[in-house]
Design an enzyme around this catalytic site. Structure first.
Site, short mmCIF file in Angstrom:
data_model
loop_
_atom_site.label_atom_id
_atom_site.label_comp_id
_atom_site.label_asym_id
_atom_site.label_seq_id
_atom_site.Cartn_x
_atom_site.Cartn_y
_atom_site.Cartn_z
CG PHE A 82 -10.71 -13.31 -0.46
CD1 PHE A 82 -11.61 -12.26 -0.50
CD2 PHE A 82 -9.43 -13.06 0.02
CE1 PHE A 82 -11.26 -10.99 -0.08
CE2 PHE A 82 -9.05 -11.80 0.44
CZ PHE A 82 -9.97 -10.76 0.40
CG ASP A 83 -15.37 -19.55 -2.92
OD1 ASP A 83 -14.58 -20.47 -3.17
OD2 ASP A 83 -16.49 -19.46 -3.44
N GLY A 84 -12.97 -18.46 -4.33
CA GLY A 84 -12.54 -18.01 -5.64
C GLY A 84 -13.68 -17.62 -6.56
CG ASP A 91 -20.32 -18.22 -4.46
OD1 ASP A 91 -19.30 -18.79 -4.00
OD2 ASP A 91 -21.03 -18.72 -5.36
CG PHE A 108 -15.37 -12.02 2.33
CD1 PHE A 108 -16.47 -11.39 2.91
CD2 PHE A 108 -14.11 -11.53 2.62
CE1 PHE A 108 -16.31 -10.31 3.76
CE2 PHE A 108 -13.93 -10.45 3.47
CZ PHE A 108 -15.03 -9.84 4.03
#
Length: 303
Positions: free
Chosen positions: A163-165, A277, A275
């Site tokens: 994951f991105d943060g 954004d 994932f």
């Protein structure tokens, strides 16, 4: 007693994410709905090839062989097909021996509204509009990015999710400062707020559900491994660590890159999916791993 999904990780996937429907979509675009419908009927017994989400779904469902007591993973199909044209999809599910029994066929309309009805923790699609609508409902959702070349296949049994943060696990409040005021203001803001937990982003509930599933295993024998792969670096790392501690959510690996390209690190981690954004990061990552674009937050305004 009615059937419930209590205690399960619930994943919803579109048919075009689960299977390769590129030829079907070409016929729909070039020849129209009736030609598409006839093509699907004529090819009902021709198995669809796996799509971008197939390896992830396959690994998720395999976890059920390791979990007792009715827990585990439930995968649900959400499709713009009608039940008539969707029969080919169910035939493909049977062909590939996937234990998926529940579906919603929305007859040309967006199926995102059924994400809430099924209580899905994650919705995977190839349609950015459907993804955005699901995110606006407050559910984790991602648009699968078609790789520019075949990504490295992770053949290990362990499922690895990265994951991105900001704007994914966390809200985009810090990202807004970075986008509008630059790195120096972002760093100063994060240093000042280091002990203030961030608000959750759209993927926090999904991470929590993954954590709950991981908790059913001893850590050294867990079939799921998670990673945070973020452009943040010290001193902005402290707020991340304290936020996850405040949430009491386990994340197995944390990689603070300070703006370095994420692709090589995702490959080293062996991610099954990442994932993020920002579409550019997803496209870059997709050279190595499957990627899901989270169409959410300030980076996606006006898209």
């Amino acid at each position: 007693m009615p059937i419930t999904f209590d205690g399960k990780l619930v994943i919803a996937t579109s048919s075009s994410a689960l299977f390769d429907l590129s030829e079907s979509h070409r016929i729909f675009r070039e020849e129209g709905l009736e030609a598409y419908r006839q093509y699907q009927i004529d090819n009902e017994d021709t198995a669809l090839e796996p799509g971008e989400a197939y390896p992830l779904v396959k690994k998720l469902l395999a976890i059920n062989d390791l979990v007792g007591g009715g827990g585990g993973v439930e995968v649900i199909l959400l499709s713009r097909n009608s039940a008539d044209t969707g029969l080919r999809v169910f035939n493909a599910i049977e062909h590939w021996n996937l234990p998926i029994t529940r579906a919603a066929f929305s007859g040309g309309k967006s199926p995102y509204r059924y994400v809430e009805a099924f209580g899905a923790h994650l919705f995977l699609s190839t349609n950015p509009e459907d993804v955005r609508n699901a995110l606006e409902l407050g559910y984790a959702a991602a648009s699968i990015i078609s790789p520019s070349k075949s990504p490295t296949k992770n053949l290990a049994a362990e499922l690895k999710i990265a994951f991105d943060g900001d704007a994914v696990l966390f809200s985009d409040e810090s990202e807004q400062i970075f986008q509008s005021q630059g790195l120096e203001a972002f760093t100063a803001s994060e240093r000042a707020a280091a002990k203030t937990p961030m608000r959750g982003g759209p993927f926090k509930p999904f991470l929590q559900a993954l954590h709950n599933l991981q908790s059913q295993f001893e850590e050294e024998n867990c079939p799921i491994r998670t990673a945070l792969v973020t452009a943040r670096s010290a001193p902005a790392h402290e707020r991340v660590v304290r936020t996850l501690r405040n949430w009491n959510i386990r994340i197995d690996e944390s990689i603070f890159l300070g703006g370095l390209d994420k692709g090589a690190f995702l490959k080293a981690f062996g991610a099954d999916v990442f994932f993020d954004d920002q579409e550019g990061h997803c496209v870059s990552a997709s050279e190595h791993v499957a990627a899901g674009h989270v169409v959410h937050g300030v980076a996606n305004q006006g898209r």
